[in-house]
Design an enzyme around this catalytic site. Structure first.
Site, PDB file in Angstrom:
ATOM      1  N   SER A 553       3.430 -12.322  -3.214  1.00  0.00           N
ATOM      2  CA  SER A 553       2.992 -11.533  -3.164  1.00  0.00           C
ATOM      3  C   SER A 553       3.231 -11.449  -1.685  1.00  0.00           C
ATOM      4  CB  SER A 553       1.111 -11.068  -2.848  1.00  0.00           C
ATOM      5  OG  SER A 553       1.162  -9.989  -2.569  1.00  0.00           O
ATOM      6  N   TYR A 566      -8.306 -11.317  -2.311  1.00  0.00           N
ATOM      7  CA  TYR A 566      -6.797 -11.419  -2.463  1.00  0.00           C
ATOM      8  C   TYR A 566      -5.456 -12.079  -1.960  1.00  0.00           C
ATOM      9  CZ  TYR A 566      -2.391  -9.115  -4.936  1.00  0.00           C
ATOM     10  OH  TYR A 566      -1.085  -8.721  -5.118  1.00  0.00           O
TER      11      TYR A 566
END
Length: 676
Positions: A553, A566
């Protein structure tokens, strides 16, 4: 019904029953008349199954249509058996109309026989008589004078002449047994022809059943009984990557595993080494199974390490034997040797591994060897199995016409023969990645926690010859191992792994619980590690290299608000890419990552609450989140799942062969996430 409708109906019915013929084997025809569009006069035509295709699924597009007068006039210019291959090109000058399939080598058989309808089939029972040492006498005993024996001859124009002559000389006959090959039947109507084909097959099967001995493959071999099912599947999964690597020495192959009762019984009997060494006989069989299989000559109780060592020895011997076979029979005009690896590997107590350029080819090769086992059983039951001479097998395997057919095949897609394992593939980015990899030729395993989603995606992509579903919780090491065992049993091994499974919980630091932290790290950091570890183990065993791709990501680099668990898990994934690239390079395993940002549409993560949380953080309506993310990028474009899939293909499609340890941004340009 029209002549063509009758023919297609008969073909589909016959081809749907494996007792009648094997997949893509045999051909059917019908003669009739149609008006010439130029002269308006009636024209006698032959409709016959063209080259390639399958009787069970035959459509009108799969038929060749020829003028019967021109086809039969070729008899007058036939230059003799030494030059009979030239007649295949001559068939093109007999074609009627536009379109249709290319005429097959068996066209002459159908056109020259004086009957309105002709079937040529490859039933196991018929081939058993055709390959028996005293097949001619057995044919006489089984059928009397209603079915006539035709000695072995390679398919072609001369065989068509032979069968036509037999039919004229025996007007009472309903068909013939072709030595080493199969059966041919004829009739004045489509119904009569089909009935006669079925009658020949049924009478041959009944004869074998009535006159055959109880154990045609000999007594059971002590110590060669099949392993219990669970143990058998574990052993097969342990051996499959090694066997696939050996079978891919010359060119990569996809695998298929079969542990049917037919295979296990054959490998547990005393005569299986002798019979396997004789190879298959019917041309359709050995063109797909090669001249003979590789057989592991150890009992199933042998340790996996000893079995693997012996497989390496036997593979080296197989390659040397195959090269010698080629040298014995090759002429200056023969095509180059196509490869010396086995297409069929038999492991007593475990099963059969078959290989091909794609899953369907590998599966069909295994089905053909099951046909061969059935043929050997029938021949041995009433006589002894006596296949055609090795030199004749070579003449067909390295036939110029067969070579031309291979050269006409379309160029393989970039990911042909590659087996991909994609986690979280039941939706969103994973689904898009799986679809793209399959579209580029890969076999794909759809791994997901949701069984229904995984099954739906696999079916949508193309079913078991292209994609299979597995249920796997990537946080559980045993479930990961089981999913990859299912992968190697489905396709032989694994070459391309995409660590995509993920989730996100958006909370400020002070509201983030230990469970929030552990869940995200378990799925993404630990889950990626478990999948990479198990898949790398298989890739090393295969010795074929491979690709591992992490869907990380932008957040692995960019520090956004309310995102500590996250972002930290994604940073863990990003560094795994670097660590594994450094470690696995010596095995030609490339490890790379992709850093998407803001994939809202189609995303399972965003649909599961992450979208609402991030929209609240940024103060925009959830339905506008994708547009919001787009406006903060340099390109002002929204990122979609397909864009991530494109990047996976770019890394694995064959152009970036010297790239490993790389992270590719797919974020439409987020300057704060630029790699440094």
């Amino acid at each position: 019904m029209s002549t063509v409708d009758d023919l297609l109906g008969r073909s589909n019915r016959l081809g749907a029953d494996p007792r009648n013929t094997n997949y893509a084997g045999g051909n059917t025809s019908a003669k009739g008349s149609e008006r010439d569009p130029v002269t308006g006069e009636p024209m006698e035509l032959l409709w016959v199954k063209g080259s390639g295709g399958d009787l069970g699924t035959l459509t009108e597009k799969g038929l060749s249509v020829l003028r019967l007068d021109r086809l039969r006039a070729l008899v007058g210019v036939y230059p003799g058996v030494e030059r009979e291959d030239e007649m295949v090109a001559a068939f093109d000058f007999c074609l009627f109309g536009k379109g249709g399939a290319a005429p097959s080598i068996d066209t002459a058989m159908h056109g020259l026989v004086e009957a309105a309808h002709v079937d040529h089939l490859h039933p196991d029972a018929g081939i058993a008589l055709a390959t028996a040492a005293d097949g001619e006498a057995l044919t006489k005993e089984c059928f009397g004078d209603s079915v006539v024996w035709v000695p072995w001859r390679r398919p072609g124009f001369q065989l068509g002449l032979d069968i036509a002559a037999i039919q004229r000389q025996h007007p009472q006959a309903i068909g013939c047994i072709l030595g080493g090959h199969g059966i041919t039947a004829w009739g004045s109507t489509s119904e009569e022809c089909e009935q006669r084909s079925r009658e020949i097959i049924a009478r041959a099967a009944a004869y074998l059943e009535e006159h055959g001995k109880a154990e045609p493959f000999g007594p059971l071999l002590e110590g060669y009984a099949p392993l219990p099912e669970q143990e058998r599947r574990l052993r097969a999964a342990a051996l499959a990557p090694v066997i696939r690597g050996l079978a891919s020495t010359d060119r990569p192959q996809v695998g298929h595993f079969t542990d049917s009762d037919v295979v296990l019984d054959f490998l547990g009997r005393a005569e299986h080494p002798r019979l396997a060494a004789l190879g298959t006989s019917c041309p359709d069989h050995f063109l797909r199974t090669k001249v003979r299989p590789l057989v592991l000559d150890l009992p199933p109780t042998t340790s996996p390490e000893d079995a693997i060592g012996r497989l390496h020895e036997l593979h080296a011997a197989y390659r040397a034997d195959y090269a010698a076979y080629y040298q014995r029979h090759a002429t200056p005009d023969s095509p180059a040797m196509r490869g010396a690896d086995p297409a069929i590997v038999l492991v007593p107590g475990v099963g059969m591994f078959s290989f091909g350029a794609n899953k369907q080819t590998a599966r069909v090769a295994g089905e053909f060897y099951v046909n061969a086992i059935n043929v050997m059983r029938g021949a041995e039951a009433v006589s002894s199995y006596s296949p055609i001479e090795e030199s004749e097998k070579f003449r067909i395997e390295y036939w110029a016409l067969e070579e031309a057919k291979l050269q006409r095949m379309p160029k393989p897609k970039p990911l042909a023969t590659r087996v991909a394992f994609v986690t979280g593939a039941g939706s969103g980015i994973g689904k898009a990645v799986a679809q793209r990899l399959a579209a580029e030729g890969a076999c794909v395993v759809i791994a997901d926690l949701n069984a229904e989603n995984a099954a739906a995606v696999a079916e949508e992509i193309g079913g078991p010859d292209v994609a299979v579903p597995v249920v796997a919780d990537v946080t559980d090491a045993e479930q990961v191992a089981a999913a990859l065992r299912a992968t190697v049993l489905a396709f032989g091994g694994v070459d391309l792994v995409v660590n995509n499974a993920g989730l996100s919980i958006s909370k400020p630091l002070l509201e983030t619980t230990e469970r929030d932290w552990d869940l995200q790290h378990d799925v993404m950091a630990k889950g990626s590690f478990l999948v990479a570890r198990e898949s790398a183990r298989i890739m090393v065993q295969q010795g074929m290299g491979g690709d591992i791709v992490y869907i990380s990501s932008k957040n692995s680099l960019f520090a956004g608000p309310n995102n500590v668990a996250y972002g930290a898990a994604k940073a863990d994934q990003a560094h795994q890419v670097r660590l594994l690239a450094a470690e696995l390079g010596e095995h030609q395993i490339r490890v790379n990552g992709i850093n998407p940002d803001g994939v809202v549409r189609g995303s399972g993560i965003f649909a599961g609450g992450w979208g609402a949380s991030r929209a609240a953080v940024y103060g925009v309506p959830e339905e506008d989140l994708g547009a919001f993310y787009a406006q903060r990028t340099l390109l002002k474009r929204e990122v979609l799942p397909d864009h991530v899939a494109n990047a996976v293909f770019a890394l694995t499609g064959g152009e970036l062969t010297h790239t490993t340890g790389l992270h590719i941004p797919v974020d439409a340009g987020v300057a704060a996430a630029f790699l440094r």
